[in-house]
Design a protein around this motif. Structure first.
Motif, PDB file in Angstrom:
ATOM      1  N   ASP A 113       0.842  -1.198   0.000  1.00 28.68           N
ATOM      2  CA  ASP A 113       0.000   0.000   0.000  1.00 28.68           C
ATOM      3  C   ASP A 113       0.875   1.244   0.000  1.00 28.68           C
ATOM      4  N   ALA A 114       0.291   2.392  -0.360  1.00 26.36           N
ATOM      5  CA  ALA A 114       1.057   3.630  -0.468  1.00 26.36           C
ATOM      6  C   ALA A 114       0.127   4.825  -0.384  1.00 26.36           C
ATOM      7  N   MET A 115       0.696   5.978  -0.038  1.00 23.73           N
ATOM      8  CA  MET A 115      -0.031   7.244  -0.026  1.00 23.73           C
ATOM      9  C   MET A 115       0.940   8.375  -0.355  1.00 23.73           C
ATOM     10  N   ALA A 116       0.404   9.529  -0.681  1.00 22.42           N
ATOM     11  CA  ALA A 116       1.217  10.671  -1.067  1.00 22.42           C
ATOM     12  C   ALA A 116       1.457  11.580   0.138  1.00 22.42           C
ATOM     13  N   VAL A 117       2.631  12.218   0.160  1.00 24.46           N
ATOM     14  CA  VAL A 117       2.999  13.166   1.212  1.00 24.46           C
ATOM     15  C   VAL A 117       3.493  14.443   0.545  1.00 24.46           C
ATOM     16  N   GLN A 118       2.893  15.559   0.906  1.00 20.05           N
ATOM     17  CA  GLN A 118       3.322  16.849   0.362  1.00 20.05           C
ATOM     18  C   GLN A 118       4.432  17.406   1.234  1.00 20.05           C
ATOM     19  N   LEU A 119       5.588  17.607   0.638  1.00 26.00           N
ATOM     20  CA  LEU A 119       6.734  18.171   1.352  1.00 26.00           C
ATOM     21  C   LEU A 119       7.290  19.322   0.525  1.00 26.00           C
ATOM     22  N   GLY A 120       7.043  20.551   0.995  1.00 24.86           N
ATOM     23  CA  GLY A 120       7.489  21.697   0.226  1.00 24.86           C
ATOM     24  C   GLY A 120       6.773  21.719  -1.107  1.00 24.86           C
ATOM     25  N   GLY A 121       7.523  21.786  -2.169  1.00 24.34           N
ATOM     26  CA  GLY A 121       6.918  21.864  -3.495  1.00 24.34           C
ATOM     27  C   GLY A 121       6.847  20.549  -4.229  1.00 24.34           C
ATOM     28  N   LYS A 122       7.040  19.416  -3.521  1.00 24.72           N
ATOM     29  CA  LYS A 122       7.028  18.131  -4.227  1.00 24.72           C
ATOM     30  C   LYS A 122       6.202  17.108  -3.466  1.00 24.72           C
ATOM     31  N   VAL A 123       5.833  16.045  -4.172  1.00 27.03           N
ATOM     32  CA  VAL A 123       5.080  14.942  -3.593  1.00 27.03           C
ATOM     33  C   VAL A 123       6.000  13.742  -3.453  1.00 27.03           C
ATOM     34  N   VAL A 124       6.015  13.160  -2.271  1.00 28.50           N
ATOM     35  CA  VAL A 124       6.812  11.976  -1.968  1.00 28.50           C
ATOM     36  C   VAL A 124       5.847  10.845  -1.643  1.00 28.50           C
ATOM     37  N   MET A 125       6.179   9.631  -2.063  1.00 29.04           N
ATOM     38  CA  MET A 125       5.336   8.475  -1.778  1.00 29.04           C
ATOM     39  C   MET A 125       5.810   7.768  -0.507  1.00 29.04           C
ATOM     40  N   ALA A 126       4.876   7.556   0.418  1.00 30.99           N
ATOM     41  CA  ALA A 126       5.107   6.714   1.600  1.00 30.99           C
ATOM     42  C   ALA A 126       4.464   5.363   1.308  1.00 30.99           C
ATOM     43  N   ALA A 127       5.186   4.271   1.547  1.00 35.46           N
ATOM     44  CA  ALA A 127       4.679   2.956   1.145  1.00 35.46           C
ATOM     45  C   ALA A 127       5.085   1.896   2.154  1.00 35.46           C
ATOM     46  N   SER A 128       4.369   0.768   2.107  1.00 35.99           N
ATOM     47  CA  SER A 128       4.694  -0.387   2.958  1.00 35.99           C
ATOM     48  C   SER A 128       4.444  -1.666   2.182  1.00 35.99           C
ATOM     49  N   VAL A 129       5.271  -2.676   2.451  1.00 33.16           N
ATOM     50  CA  VAL A 129       5.039  -4.023   1.940  1.00 33.16           C
ATOM     51  C   VAL A 129       5.119  -4.973   3.130  1.00 33.16           C
ATOM     52  N   TYR A 130       4.181  -5.958   3.168  1.00 30.74           N
ATOM     53  CA  TYR A 130       4.073  -6.796   4.357  1.00 30.74           C
ATOM     54  C   TYR A 130       3.259  -8.047   4.030  1.00 30.74           C
ATOM     55  N   PRO A 131       3.495  -9.133   4.749  1.00 30.24           N
ATOM     56  CA  PRO A 131       2.706 -10.352   4.550  1.00 30.24           C
ATOM     57  C   PRO A 131       1.378 -10.251   5.298  1.00 30.24           C
ATOM     58  N   LYS A 132       0.476 -11.165   5.005  1.00 26.12           N
ATOM     59  CA  LYS A 132      -0.833 -11.151   5.671  1.00 26.12           C
ATOM     60  C   LYS A 132      -0.693 -11.305   7.182  1.00 26.12           C
ATOM     61  N   GLU A 133       0.389 -11.959   7.613  1.00 27.27           N
ATOM     62  CA  GLU A 133       0.610 -12.159   9.044  1.00 27.27           C
ATOM     63  C   GLU A 133       0.793 -10.825   9.784  1.00 27.27           C
ATOM     64  N   ALA A 134       1.085  -9.759   9.064  1.00 27.49           N
ATOM     65  CA  ALA A 134       1.290  -8.447   9.687  1.00 27.49           C
ATOM     66  C   ALA A 134      -0.004  -7.648   9.808  1.00 27.49           C
ATOM     67  N   ASN A 135      -1.074  -8.114   9.171  1.00 25.99           N
ATOM     68  CA  ASN A 135      -2.354  -7.404   9.252  1.00 25.99           C
ATOM     69  C   ASN A 135      -3.145  -7.851  10.478  1.00 25.99           C
ATOM     70  N   PRO A 136      -4.022  -6.966  11.029  1.00 26.63           N
ATOM     71  CA  PRO A 136      -4.398  -5.649  10.488  1.00 26.63           C
ATOM     72  C   PRO A 136      -3.475  -4.515  10.896  1.00 26.63           C
ATOM     73  N   LEU A 137      -2.500  -4.790  11.760  1.00 29.19           N
ATOM     74  CA  LEU A 137      -1.652  -3.717  12.288  1.00 29.19           C
ATOM     75  C   LEU A 137      -0.981  -2.927  11.185  1.00 29.19           C
ATOM     76  N   TRP A 138      -0.353  -3.618  10.233  1.00 24.66           N
ATOM     77  CA  TRP A 138       0.435  -2.908   9.235  1.00 24.66           C
ATOM     78  C   TRP A 138      -0.430  -2.111   8.264  1.00 24.66           C
ATOM     79  N   GLY A 139      -1.531  -2.682   7.847  1.00 22.58           N
ATOM     80  CA  GLY A 139      -2.402  -1.948   6.936  1.00 22.58           C
ATOM     81  C   GLY A 139      -2.957  -0.673   7.558  1.00 22.58           C
ATOM     82  N   GLU A 140      -3.186  -0.728   8.865  1.00 19.97           N
ATOM     83  CA  GLU A 140      -3.742   0.434   9.564  1.00 19.97           C
ATOM     84  C   GLU A 140      -2.688   1.456   9.955  1.00 19.97           C
ATOM     85  N   THR A 141      -1.432   1.033  10.126  1.00 22.75           N
ATOM     86  CA  THR A 141      -0.473   1.869  10.852  1.00 22.75           C
ATOM     87  C   THR A 141       0.796   2.208  10.083  1.00 22.75           C
TER      88      THR A 141
END
Length: 747
Positions: A336-364
């Motif tokens: 999963d991923a989302m956009a972060v506005q920093l100054g004049g540019k957009v940076v992508m914040a992302a995570s990769v994880y196995p199902k064993e890490a959910n729901p914590l990782w998907g939420e946090t």
């Protein structure tokens, strides 16, 4: 009208406060000198490379190493093979007869010296798997297998391997301004990091036989050459991390076709490795600033992990101006991923994880990545890279440019305790934060662990507190470092110690530097001065190689704050903080001198003696003091005072006169060797409080005691030092007057 002079009588009695004695040996610290002396004896001499201000000098240079790498993962046999071409640029003013290359995987080779250098202890009780790993299994050789080293024309190049370092023997020395290209082919066996240890490797999910790979130190890497020590070619023993030059990377990574991957750099062939639907989801994520968008779903990951594809897929990544490269790949990955506005540019914040890490990782996870980028950027500079990725790798916590591995998962039922969630968020903040220190502000981790771990732990503390959730930070609060700093001096060493010689690694290189910076910011310098100076340091040295001297000098240069006493004590010694109240004396005012004071001569400036009339301050316990005089002072009760007020002062001055009635002299002592400001809270009889802060310079002429006088309108009921525990004072039993009984643990 004669000049009014106040005399203070040192009484024979004290006011119910016993003299305190140090509870610890006076000798302490492993570096003893004048506490306020400047640090010329400790810091390198400024020069044209590094200036006295802490900034890069006009002759500053740094080398560059560019890489073109092709690697392939053999998933069935857990083997990685690859070839690379390195182009090295000599930007130094020196001729280079040879080049040094780091072979970090050799720390896990059969011939590694690391196990031989470690002390061993026989554990009488071991789980079966640990017993087997320790005493039964022969284990694979996990060091580099170098198949060839060739020059740009394909001719063999002479090289020499010394443990974790390889010397490229140049036929012709590199002159200033030259560049040189060579290629290396290699392979190694990937470790199961949960069994064998290590900063990277694979995690085996035994039920379905899948592996989750986090791959780093996987290619021969150029060592740093600089103005400070020439080649940084200290061996990798496993503790001290890495010193690396910046460069550009183009990396092709071939893995099974059902794998999902993230790595350092920008993905150059997204449409070839993701499905069209996944590409559309990623495009949505690039516009989602409030929550993550799931790009590879849990259903898609679960479908992939049931089969083992025999097909292959190559992922192409390109990274500019980075010092290293990391890879995470598995068929188990949700993404999963989302956009972060920093100054004049957009940076992508992302995570990769196995199902064993959910729901914590998907939420946090991704939300925490985004928060970290915003917090760190606000205190340093806008994050310059296009993305930051958090990878779920249990039992891991490690960082590389744009990507990091982090521990923390729910239990088998998907339940997450507060401790697990807080631990997971803390490690995500910490490892993502390493993008700033040392991935961009590129300090030498092999030499000075604190310059990346300590500074980053301090930044982590600020980011945790900025969550606004009363996050229980481990490192940063001064009270948390007290058990370490009050420990046995035989097992302590200064922060300024090489990485391999530190006994309590976490406290020394993470906790103590983070605490020291927090004390500087909150208690000594104040946020405005500290934040400006810290930001100046970060911006001066981003994409460069700073030393400890550059940090120390910049913090003073940008703040006009003399901090040599602090850096000398906190970083170069093992002194501890202990400040106490040794004595409290109360005085009353009278017109009548005691026998002792009758013949006291009072100096009048530089010329002669003052003839009076005088006002006398006499101890409450003095036998000659008239009991009637023990009352609240009123100016009109004392002719010398009332005459002075009525005849000497203007109406405006009279209107603003204070009316002190009670006088106290407080003596502070310092059983601890570490200098620190004295923070005093006074509680009056009516319950009101008043706070005083005396700078550390109060100790400059007497390293053992300091005195202050309080003239108050109300009776003092209590005096307390450091009431909010801001200074890491190791013994608070001497911090309060009147002395309080300390409850035992049993009570």
């Amino acid at each position: 009208m004669k000049k009014l002079t106040l005399l203070l009588l040192v009484p024979a009695f004290v006011l119910a406060q016993e003299k305190t004695t140090p509870i610890l040996p006076k000798q302490q610290g492993k570096y003893d000198t004048n506490k306020f002396s400047q640090m010329y004896d400790l810091l390198a001499t400024p020069n044209m490379f590094r200036t006295a201000s802490g900034a890069p000098g006009p002759a500053y240079y740094q080398q560059q190493a560019d890489y073109k790498i092709d690697v392939e993962l053999d998933d069935k046999n857990s083997k990685l093979s690859g070839s690379e071409t390195v182009t090295y640029y000599n930007n130094s003013p020196d001729n280079l007869e040879y080049l040094w290359v780091q072979l970090d995987q050799n720390q896990a080779a059969k011939t590694s010296q690391t196990p031989l250098a470690e002390n061993e202890k026989l554990e009488p009780v071991l789980p079966a798997d640990k017993f087997a790993n320790e005493y039964l299994k022969a284990g694979l050789d996990r060091g580099f297998n170098i198949e060839y080293v060739k020059d740009a024309k394909g001719n063999p190049v002479s090289y020499t391997i010394n443990q974790t370092m390889m010397r490229i023997n140049l036929a012709t020395p590199m002159k200033p301004g030259d560049k040189y290209s060579f290629s290396v082919k290699w392979w190694y066996n990937i470790n199961n990091y949960k069994q064998d240890g290590g900063r990277s490797g694979y995690e085996l999910f035994e039920k379905e036989g899948n592996k989750l790979y986090v791959i780093a130190q996987f290619y021969p890497r150029m060592a740093v050459y600089n103005d400070v020590e020439g080649w940084q070619n200290m061996q990798f023993w496993g503790g001290g991390e890495f010193a690396l030059p910046f460069g550009n990377f183009d990396v092709n990574i071939t893995v099974p076709a059902d794998h999902v991957m993230e790595a350092t750099g920008e993905l150059m062939n997204r449409s070839q490795v993701f499905t069209p639907e996944q590409v559309k989801r990623y495009e949505l994520a690039q516009k989602s600033f409030d929550k993550p968008v799931v790009i590879v779903t849990q259903a898609e990951a679960e479908a992939a992990e049931k089969g083992f594809s025999n097909q292959k897929k190559t992922w192409k990544f390109s990274a500019r101006n980075v010092r290293d490269f990391g890879i995470a790949t598995s068929r188990k990955f949700i993404y999963d991923a989302m956009a972060v506005q920093l100054g004049g540019k957009v940076v992508m914040a992302a995570s990769v994880y196995p199902k064993e890490a959910n729901p914590l990782w998907g939420e946090t996870s991704t939300r925490t990545v985004a928060h970290t980028l915003k917090s760190y950027s606000s205190h340093t500079f806008d994050y310059p890279y296009p993305k930051a990725v958090s990878v779920s790798a249990e039992d891991q916590g490690m960082e590389y440019p744009m990507i990091c591995w982090n521990f923390g998962r729910p239990d088998e039922n998907g339940v997450t305790t507060p401790q697990v969630k807080n631990g997971m968020m803390g490690v995500v903040i910490h490892e993502v934060g390493h993008n700033f220190f040392p991935m961009i502000v590129n300090s030498d981790e092999r030499q000075w662990t604190w310059m990346d771990e300590g500074l980053n732990s301090f930044m982590e503390f600020m980011a945790e507190q900025e969550l606004g959730t009363n996050y229980p930070s481990r490192r940063g609060p001064p009270k948390n470092i007290v058990p370490y700093m009050s420990g046995d001096q035989k097992f302590l060493e200064p922060i300024m110690s090489n990485s391999e010689g530190i006994i309590q690694f976490g406290n020394n290189a993470y906790g103590k530097p983070a605490t020291g910076l927090n004390i500087l910011r909150e208690t000594i310098m104040g946020r405005e001065l500290f934040d400006h100076a810290f930001k100046v340091y970060a911006n001066r040295w981003k994409f460069k190689h700073p030393t400890p001297e550059d940090f120390f000098r910049t913090m003073e240069d940008a703040s006009a704050f003399d901090l040599d006493w602090f850096f000398r004590g906190w970083f170069y010694s093992t002194d501890f903080v202990d400040i106490g109240i040794a004595d409290v004396k109360q005085y009353y005012v009278t017109d009548t001198p005691t026998t002792e004071l009758k013949n006291t001569k009072v100096r009048k400036g530089r010329f002669g003696e003052d003839k009076g009339p005088f006002v006398y301050l006499v101890s409450e316990k003095n036998a000659e003091l008239n009991p009637a005089a023990k009352k609240a002072l009123k100016i009109e009760d004392f002719k010398t005072l009332s005459d002075y007020v009525n005849e000497k002062l203007t109406a405006e001055e009279k209107a603003t006169l204070k009316k002190p009635s009670y006088f106290y002299e407080v003596e502070f002592n310092k059983p601890g060797g570490m200098l620190m400001p004295i923070l005093v809270e006074i509680t009056y009889e009516d319950g009101s409080t008043e706070n005083f802060k005396y700078p550390a310079q109060i100790w400059r002429k007497n390293n053992d005691t300091a005195k202050k006088v309080y003239a108050t309108e109300k009776i003092i009921k209590k005096i307390q030092i450091d009431p909010k525990l801001e200074t890491a004072d190791i013994d608070v039993t001497n911090n309060v007057w009147p002395k309080e009984e300390v409850k035992s643990k049993f009570d």
